[in-house]
Design an enzyme around this catalytic site. Sequence first.
Site, short mmCIF file in Angstrom:
data_model
loop_
_atom_site.label_atom_id
_atom_site.label_comp_id
_atom_site.label_asym_id
_atom_site.label_seq_id
_atom_site.Cartn_x
_atom_site.Cartn_y
_atom_site.Cartn_z
N GLU A 184 10.25 19.08 5.32
CA GLU A 184 9.23 19.20 3.99
C GLU A 184 8.68 20.51 3.72
O GLU A 184 8.99 21.86 4.55
CB GLU A 184 8.00 18.34 4.57
CG GLU A 184 8.37 17.04 5.00
CD GLU A 184 8.38 16.16 3.94
OE1 GLU A 184 7.93 16.45 2.58
OE2 GLU A 184 8.93 14.94 3.94
N ILE A 238 17.32 1.99 12.39
CA ILE A 238 17.82 1.54 13.64
C ILE A 238 17.09 0.45 14.28
O ILE A 238 15.91 0.74 14.54
CB ILE A 238 17.78 2.84 14.64
CG1 ILE A 238 18.43 4.00 13.96
CG2 ILE A 238 18.70 2.47 15.82
CD1 ILE A 238 18.53 5.18 14.71
N VAL A 292 9.47 4.11 13.91
CA VAL A 292 10.56 4.80 14.79
C VAL A 292 11.76 4.62 14.64
O VAL A 292 12.43 3.49 14.25
CB VAL A 292 10.22 4.46 16.43
CG1 VAL A 292 11.02 5.22 17.22
CG2 VAL A 292 8.51 4.60 16.83
N LYS A 338 6.11 9.15 17.98
CA LYS A 338 7.27 8.09 18.18
C LYS A 338 7.40 7.90 19.63
O LYS A 338 7.55 6.77 20.29
CB LYS A 338 8.57 8.63 17.71
CG LYS A 338 8.41 8.55 16.08
CD LYS A 338 9.53 9.12 15.47
CE LYS A 338 9.61 9.38 13.98
NZ LYS A 338 10.81 10.21 13.03
N GLY A 392 14.53 8.65 5.81
CA GLY A 392 14.96 8.56 4.27
C GLY A 392 14.41 7.26 3.77
O GLY A 392 13.97 6.27 4.39
N LYS A 407 3.55 5.57 12.10
CA LYS A 407 3.86 6.20 13.39
C LYS A 407 2.56 6.95 13.70
O LYS A 407 2.14 6.69 14.97
CB LYS A 407 4.98 6.95 13.39
CG LYS A 407 5.13 8.28 12.60
CD LYS A 407 6.52 9.09 12.81
CE LYS A 407 6.44 9.95 11.56
NZ LYS A 407 6.64 9.10 10.32
N GLY A 464 13.48 4.86 11.68
CA GLY A 464 13.99 4.66 10.51
C GLY A 464 14.84 2.92 10.63
O GLY A 464 14.06 2.11 11.35
N ARG A 486 -2.74 7.25 -7.82
CA ARG A 486 -2.89 7.81 -9.19
C ARG A 486 -2.04 6.56 -10.24
O ARG A 486 -0.87 6.53 -9.86
CB ARG A 486 -2.19 8.91 -9.50
CG ARG A 486 -2.70 10.26 -8.67
CD ARG A 486 -2.25 11.44 -9.32
NE ARG A 486 -1.06 11.64 -9.00
CZ ARG A 486 -0.15 12.17 -7.93
NH1 ARG A 486 -0.91 12.22 -6.74
NH2 ARG A 486 0.90 12.16 -7.67
N LEU A 526 0.84 -1.16 -0.06
CA LEU A 526 0.06 -0.17 0.12
C LEU A 526 0.83 1.18 0.02
O LEU A 526 1.54 1.52 0.97
CB LEU A 526 -0.96 0.02 1.43
CG LEU A 526 -1.61 -1.29 1.44
CD1 LEU A 526 -2.63 -1.06 2.63
CD2 LEU A 526 -2.49 -1.52 0.20
#
EC number: 1.1.1.3
Length: 441
Positions: A192, A138, A134, A207, A309, A107, A136, A47, A10
């Site tokens: 962002e 790690i 939480v 988180k 990332g 999250k 990435g 889309r 998804l």
Amino acid sequence: MTSPVRLALLGCGTVGGEVVRLLHEQSADLAARIGAPLEIAGIAVRRLGRDRGDLPVDPALFTTDALGLIKRDDVDVVVEVVGGIEPARGWLVEALRAGKSVVTANKALLAEDGAALHDATAEGGGDLYYEAAVAGAIPLLRPLRESLHGDRINRVTGIVNGTTNFILSAMDATGAGFAEALEEATELGYAEADPTADVEGFDAAAKAAILASLAFHTRVGAADVHREGITEVTAADVASAKAMGCTIKLLCIAARGADATGRETVSVRVHPAMIPLAHPLASVGDAYNAVFVEAEAAGPLMFYGRGAGGAPTASAVLGDVVAVSRNRLAGVRAASESAYADLPVRPMGEALTRYHISLDVADRPGVLAAVAGVFARHDVSIATVRQGPAGGGAAGRGEDADLVIVTHVAPDAALAATVRELRGLDIVRSVASVLRVEGGL
């Protein structure tokens, strides 16, 4: 090998695209680790006509019917990297109730309504994994819910938002103000176009709720987390921290302990704070994440790495996919949610912390005594006082002075009440800044 494990993906944005790429590049290794190949049954997107570059996937797999994809009998595992609360909540509850395993990086949903997902997991008998939600790539959540299950965790302190850590690191390194550092973060792609979720602490708060839930075996939601962002942190605050041998970080802090009545509770908060340079989290710079866990038997543990990332997050997603796929082939499921402790969440006013308060005061006899009297009335002990010429007073008049006070540990409500009374004193021209101090300075 047995029949393939079939995945419904998804979302196919930054993270979803990386998941597809890694599934293609590492297909042989993943199949060997699982004992069966992984196949994509379908990819739900908003889309269909969007240009996805040279993504190694059959275009016929794309669909806009996410719910229809989830309900297909040939889907074993649902991987959700769309984000947001709805419609993701409805999709995942549907999948879990049907007995499918779910891997999610969502999250916000876990913090907002993780209870619904866990209840649906128990009902359907599948697995719910969310390592990527939480920090990435790690490895953090699985150690909390598995490796440290035999221990008692007392405190979790973390830097879990790379955007704010980059901004504060830039302010510390260059002396820039918040707006300049945010502009740089945006230009470099760390922030962002709308950075609200990051700079106002919403991302870190979600988180923090997940970390507290796992660490303390208690359902903690986003609404239980006290949240403050970094927009009010100034270059002067950063300079003052440096003068104290500290740096400023946006911290998530989850602590377990007794309240004033002796009842065991948890406290969960997100806010900027000064920490001494000797603290393990102080050297975490750029957009990196780190979480410092304090356990009774294991002692202090540090988890560090890239917290965001496409590739790092996809790595965590695929780690979960391998785990749930192996469970399905073995006919077993992971341990269910551990929320047996059901500890109450302590209000922020009862949290024990310290304040760094910068005042612009009248430069005349008796001022320090009057200010100290305010602290005494609220039963707040002063640790250090530093006084100097005013930075904002009228040039050459010498009528104002800067007063910097660091307190000992006290309930946050008492510290806040102290600041409110200070703002009302005639001798206090302004309360220039208030920051919490953490880390044992």
